[in-house]
Motif scaffolding. Sequence first.
Motif, PDB file in Angstrom:
ATOM      1  N   GLY A 173       0.824  -1.470   0.085  1.00 58.74           N
ATOM      2  CA  GLY A 173       0.011   0.027  -0.144  1.00 58.74           C
ATOM      3  C   GLY A 173       0.933   1.121   0.097  1.00 58.74           C
ATOM      4  O   GLY A 173       0.343   2.265  -0.648  1.00 58.74           O
ATOM      5  N   PHE A 174       1.966   1.291   0.757  1.00 63.21           N
ATOM      6  CA  PHE A 174       2.669   2.245   0.803  1.00 63.21           C
ATOM      7  C   PHE A 174       3.634   2.479  -0.503  1.00 63.21           C
ATOM      8  O   PHE A 174       4.032   3.983  -0.994  1.00 63.21           O
ATOM      9  CB  PHE A 174       3.800   2.276   1.959  1.00 63.21           C
ATOM     10  CG  PHE A 174       3.298   2.412   3.222  1.00 63.21           C
ATOM     11  CD1 PHE A 174       2.357   3.813   3.393  1.00 63.21           C
ATOM     12  CD2 PHE A 174       3.573   1.733   4.195  1.00 63.21           C
ATOM     13  CE1 PHE A 174       1.992   3.790   4.825  1.00 63.21           C
ATOM     14  CE2 PHE A 174       3.134   1.786   5.484  1.00 63.21           C
ATOM     15  CZ  PHE A 174       2.187   2.864   5.779  1.00 63.21           C
ATOM     16  N   ASP A 175       3.938   1.585  -1.346  1.00 65.90           N
ATOM     17  CA  ASP A 175       4.387   1.634  -2.602  1.00 65.90           C
ATOM     18  C   ASP A 175       3.640   2.583  -3.703  1.00 65.90           C
ATOM     19  O   ASP A 175       4.318   3.335  -4.552  1.00 65.90           O
ATOM     20  CB  ASP A 175       4.414   0.389  -3.251  1.00 65.90           C
ATOM     21  CG  ASP A 175       5.542  -0.634  -2.684  1.00 65.90           C
ATOM     22  OD1 ASP A 175       6.413   0.019  -2.122  1.00 65.90           O
ATOM     23  OD2 ASP A 175       5.410  -1.742  -2.948  1.00 65.90           O
ATOM     24  N   ALA A 176       2.335   2.898  -3.341  1.00 61.94           N
ATOM     25  CA  ALA A 176       1.533   3.827  -4.290  1.00 61.94           C
ATOM     26  C   ALA A 176       1.801   5.226  -3.635  1.00 61.94           C
ATOM     27  O   ALA A 176       1.198   6.277  -4.466  1.00 61.94           O
ATOM     28  CB  ALA A 176       0.181   3.580  -3.912  1.00 61.94           C
ATOM     29  N   VAL A 177       2.561   5.503  -2.588  1.00 63.73           N
ATOM     30  CA  VAL A 177       2.828   6.937  -2.170  1.00 63.73           C
ATOM     31  C   VAL A 177       3.824   7.537  -3.020  1.00 63.73           C
ATOM     32  O   VAL A 177       4.811   7.075  -3.176  1.00 63.73           O
ATOM     33  CB  VAL A 177       3.258   6.945  -0.913  1.00 63.73           C
ATOM     34  CG1 VAL A 177       3.498   8.497  -0.558  1.00 63.73           C
ATOM     35  CG2 VAL A 177       2.156   6.507   0.025  1.00 63.73           C
ATOM     36  N   PRO A 178       3.581   8.720  -3.836  1.00 65.16           N
ATOM     37  CA  PRO A 178       4.557   9.120  -4.935  1.00 65.16           C
ATOM     38  C   PRO A 178       5.930   9.429  -4.148  1.00 65.16           C
ATOM     39  O   PRO A 178       5.856  10.127  -3.242  1.00 65.16           O
ATOM     40  CB  PRO A 178       3.860  10.116  -5.533  1.00 65.16           C
ATOM     41  CG  PRO A 178       2.284   9.952  -5.462  1.00 65.16           C
ATOM     42  CD  PRO A 178       2.340   9.326  -4.259  1.00 65.16           C
ATOM     43  N   PHE A 179       7.101   9.419  -4.942  1.00 64.64           N
ATOM     44  CA  PHE A 179       8.315   9.942  -4.345  1.00 64.64           C
ATOM     45  C   PHE A 179       8.279  11.441  -4.499  1.00 64.64           C
ATOM     46  O   PHE A 179       8.637  12.029  -3.592  1.00 64.64           O
ATOM     47  CB  PHE A 179       9.372   9.144  -5.066  1.00 64.64           C
ATOM     48  CG  PHE A 179       9.955   8.081  -4.464  1.00 64.64           C
ATOM     49  CD1 PHE A 179      10.567   8.111  -3.259  1.00 64.64           C
ATOM     50  CD2 PHE A 179       9.752   6.961  -5.375  1.00 64.64           C
ATOM     51  CE1 PHE A 179      10.929   6.786  -2.593  1.00 64.64           C
ATOM     52  CE2 PHE A 179      10.132   5.808  -4.620  1.00 64.64           C
ATOM     53  CZ  PHE A 179      10.702   5.618  -3.420  1.00 64.64           C
ATOM     54  N   ALA A 180       7.648  12.003  -5.350  1.00 60.74           N
ATOM     55  CA  ALA A 180       7.543  13.630  -5.479  1.00 60.74           C
ATOM     56  C   ALA A 180       6.731  14.251  -4.114  1.00 60.74           C
ATOM     57  O   ALA A 180       7.207  15.320  -3.750  1.00 60.74           O
ATOM     58  CB  ALA A 180       6.623  13.805  -6.796  1.00 60.74           C
ATOM     59  N   VAL A 181       5.947  13.610  -3.506  1.00 59.70           N
ATOM     60  CA  VAL A 181       5.249  14.095  -2.294  1.00 59.70           C
ATOM     61  C   VAL A 181       6.373  14.018  -1.150  1.00 59.70           C
ATOM     62  O   VAL A 181       6.462  14.945  -0.419  1.00 59.70           O
ATOM     63  CB  VAL A 181       3.943  13.122  -2.076  1.00 59.70           C
ATOM     64  CG1 VAL A 181       3.502  13.707  -0.524  1.00 59.70           C
ATOM     65  CG2 VAL A 181       3.272  13.361  -3.222  1.00 59.70           C
ATOM     66  N   LEU A 182       7.106  12.677  -1.117  1.00 60.94           N
ATOM     67  CA  LEU A 182       8.214  12.674  -0.037  1.00 60.94           C
ATOM     68  C   LEU A 182       9.369  13.884  -0.306  1.00 60.94           C
ATOM     69  O   LEU A 182       9.701  14.390   0.427  1.00 60.94           O
ATOM     70  CB  LEU A 182       8.569  11.234  -0.401  1.00 60.94           C
ATOM     71  CG  LEU A 182       7.742  10.309   0.063  1.00 60.94           C
ATOM     72  CD1 LEU A 182       8.315   9.085  -0.131  1.00 60.94           C
ATOM     73  CD2 LEU A 182       6.606  10.481   1.242  1.00 60.94           C
ATOM     74  N   GLU A 183       9.575  14.176  -1.488  1.00 59.44           N
ATOM     75  CA  GLU A 183      10.729  14.957  -1.972  1.00 59.44           C
ATOM     76  C   GLU A 183       9.997  16.174  -1.383  1.00 59.44           C
ATOM     77  O   GLU A 183      11.174  17.239  -0.916  1.00 59.44           O
ATOM     78  CB  GLU A 183      11.015  14.853  -3.235  1.00 59.44           C
ATOM     79  CG  GLU A 183      11.785  13.599  -3.580  1.00 59.44           C
ATOM     80  CD  GLU A 183      12.004  13.635  -5.287  1.00 59.44           C
ATOM     81  OE1 GLU A 183      11.674  14.329  -6.002  1.00 59.44           O
ATOM     82  OE2 GLU A 183      12.806  12.541  -5.277  1.00 59.44           O
TER      83      GLU A 183
END
Length: 286
Positions: A173-183
């Motif tokens: 489920g966490f794999d769907a969180v975009p890296f752009a949001v984390l950056e």
Amino acid sequence: MKTKCKGIIPAIAVLMVAALPVWWAIWFMIAGALIPLDELKATIGPVLGIEESGGYAYWPVLPSYPTLRPAVELLLDTPQFFTMFWNTCKLVFPQVLGQFLVGAPAAWAFSRLRFRGRTAMFAIYTILMLMPFQVMMVPSYLVADTLGLMDSIWAVILPGVFSTFPVFIMAKGFDAVPFAVLEAASLDGAGPLQTFVRIGVPLGVPGILSALVLGFLEAWNAIEQPMTFLKTRSNWPLSLFLPQIVSDKVGLAMASSLVMLAPTVLIFLFGQKYLELGIQASGLKE
């Protein structure tokens, strides 16, 4: 539109036929909880080994004269049922809470952090997830015995808390969180813990809830774990109470099964949407 309707109707018919065995089992319990004992002896007596009954066993679709006596006996004359119902709650809810507190951070680390040995460790998690309880029973028994946890609820709770299956589901489920949001969060000054709490958990709700729903269903219906670690009868959950009902209490067994089934049905109906969202999220690629 007519063509679509013609295609949907056969699909619905096939699904209804496929679901019939499940609905029949549920109706079997409902009818059994309403059928009086003498009719049960006459219908399924040969299966139960009751001597005064003879011939072939059959199951009536509807009881000849419904009765609520099994339900009354269960709710008013069976205090051990409520004791074991409370025991089940004491075993299940701490497991589910622990799976969230332990599994969610672990799943986030596997999904969104990059560290040495991550792939190998996740592979070990997957292998442990695929192993049935029968394989892990002896090591779990030895650990619980060494820690002095045998015949206590913690011998069942702790292995459930550190189960690998919720971690696997939450990580997908966490794999769907975009890296752009984390950056973007990192540029705004958010640390790893803040990113997990304020971004990971809210966006990973479908995966988290789907894992917790499946964990609840597994813990609520668990038989082998309590049977292995709990020796004192007063600590038994409902899953061990039902097999102890003798054959001349079939109506009581059916009523008990319905009461035990009710929480799982409610939890599944509540979490069905999140189960679907969790499955969809696990299939998305950034």
